[in-house]
Design a protein around this motif. Structure first.
Motif, PDB file in Angstrom:
ATOM      1  N   ALA A  49     -19.982 -26.461  16.457  1.00  0.00           N
ATOM      2  CA  ALA A  49     -18.837 -25.914  15.724  1.00  0.00           C
ATOM      3  C   ALA A  49     -19.111 -25.816  14.234  1.00  0.00           C
ATOM      4  O   ALA A  49     -18.596 -24.929  13.546  1.00  0.00           O
ATOM      5  N   SER A  52     -20.671 -22.510  11.988  1.00  0.00           N
ATOM      6  CA  SER A  52     -19.926 -21.337  11.513  1.00  0.00           C
ATOM      7  C   SER A  52     -20.093 -21.120  10.012  1.00  0.00           C
ATOM      8  O   SER A  52     -20.108 -22.064   9.227  1.00  0.00           O
ATOM      9  N   PHE A  55     -15.185 -20.457   9.253  1.00  0.00           N
ATOM     10  CA  PHE A  55     -14.466 -21.085  10.361  1.00  0.00           C
ATOM     11  C   PHE A  55     -13.102 -20.457  10.609  1.00  0.00           C
ATOM     12  O   PHE A  55     -12.526 -20.628  11.678  1.00  0.00           O
ATOM     13  N   VAL A  58     -13.322 -18.422  13.596  1.00  0.00           N
ATOM     14  CA  VAL A  58     -13.290 -19.236  14.811  1.00  0.00           C
ATOM     15  C   VAL A  58     -11.855 -19.605  15.174  1.00  0.00           C
ATOM     16  O   VAL A  58     -11.450 -19.523  16.339  1.00  0.00           O
ATOM     17  N   ALA A 191     -20.392 -21.456  17.129  1.00  0.00           N
ATOM     18  CA  ALA A 191     -19.319 -22.303  16.622  1.00  0.00           C
ATOM     19  C   ALA A 191     -18.097 -22.280  17.550  1.00  0.00           C
ATOM     20  O   ALA A 191     -17.517 -23.336  17.858  1.00  0.00           O
ATOM     21  N   THR A 192     -17.725 -21.092  17.994  1.00  0.00           N
ATOM     22  CA  THR A 192     -16.583 -20.976  18.907  1.00  0.00           C
ATOM     23  C   THR A 192     -16.875 -21.678  20.220  1.00  0.00           C
ATOM     24  O   THR A 192     -16.030 -22.414  20.760  1.00  0.00           O
ATOM     25  N   VAL A 195     -16.490 -25.452  19.965  1.00  0.00           N
ATOM     26  CA  VAL A 195     -15.121 -25.975  20.099  1.00  0.00           C
ATOM     27  C   VAL A 195     -14.756 -26.097  21.577  1.00  0.00           C
ATOM     28  O   VAL A 195     -14.129 -27.080  22.002  1.00  0.00           O
TER      29      VAL A 195
END
Length: 232
Positions: A49, A52, A55, A58, A191-192, A195
């Motif tokens: 995460a 990114s 963010f 995201v 990054a997505t 999560v």
């Protein structure tokens, strides 16, 4: 061109069968192993995460993606499939198929290695990245299958389709996406996905049950947002 993707899928299948042989270990040991896996997955998700560059993208992707996922009821659909398979295979042997499938698929598909390795396979027939990923996924599938059951096996199909599709379309992707855009896209996708993997870790630790499958559309949403932002 598809050699790396095929080996990756086979590695997951072989690892799953080995993991299933280890399911007879004591329940207390399984619980401890599950906690260890959950903690590792949480750390992996946090690390991803933080890749990114923006963010906010995201966050928006997760919000929009969750709305789409809840509307489509993806989690319910997967659980219906899992229930059907459990009835045919026998739940005592299969475990929670939906949980195993979703957990393994996200861990194996999301990340830079899947994208970069598939592009290398398609553009240069260089399978070294995917072969390395195959070894990592194989060992991971052993651990996951020993606790989550045979659902991990079914993740081999989306992994093959995802990576194989990128490999087959590599020339088209390379033609229409500049290196800077591709790097940006990989960063935000990672990054997505991080999560989502973090949410899986929370589920595995039993802290709170999150409908992770309903967050899957976020992967598509973040791709669209990055493309729009880059061009406009």
């Amino acid at each position: 061109m598809l050699f790396g993707s095929v080996v990756n899928a086979v590695g997951i299948i072989v690892g799953t069968f080995i993991g299933l042989l280890l399911r007879k270990i004591p329940d207390q040991m399984k619980q401890t192993v599950m906690i260890a896996i959950g903690l590792s997955v949480v750390i992996l998700g946090i690390d991803m995460a933080l890749k990114s560059d923006n963010f906010f993208i995201v966050i928006v992707s997760l919000i929009v993606g969750s709305l789409v996922g809840e509307w489509l009821r993806i989690e319910d659909y997967l659980h219906r499939i899992g229930t059907t398979l459990e009835q045919k295979i026998g739940k005592s042997q299969s475990g929670n198929i939906a949980q195993g499938f979703v957990t393994a698929t996200l861990i194996f598909v999301v990340g830079a290695m899947a994208i970069v390795g598939s592009l290398d396979s398609g553009l240069r027939q260089d399978h070294s990245v995917l072969l390395t990923k195959s070894m990592i996924d194989g060992f991971t599938s052993i651990v996951l299958a020993s606790t989550l059951g045979i659902g991990v096996l079914f993740s081999a199909l989306p992994v093959f389709l995802y990576q194989g599709g990128i490999a087959l379309l590599a020339n088209v992707i390379h033609q229409f996406l500049s290196d800077s855009l591709l790097n940006l896209l990989i960063a935000e996708l990672t990054a997505t996905g991080g999560v989502l993997i973090l949410a899986i870790g929370i589920n595995m630790l039993g802290i709170k049950q999150i409908r992770v499958a309903n967050l899957l559309p976020s992967i598509l949403i973040v791709t669209i947002i990055v493309l729009i932002q880059y061009h406009y």
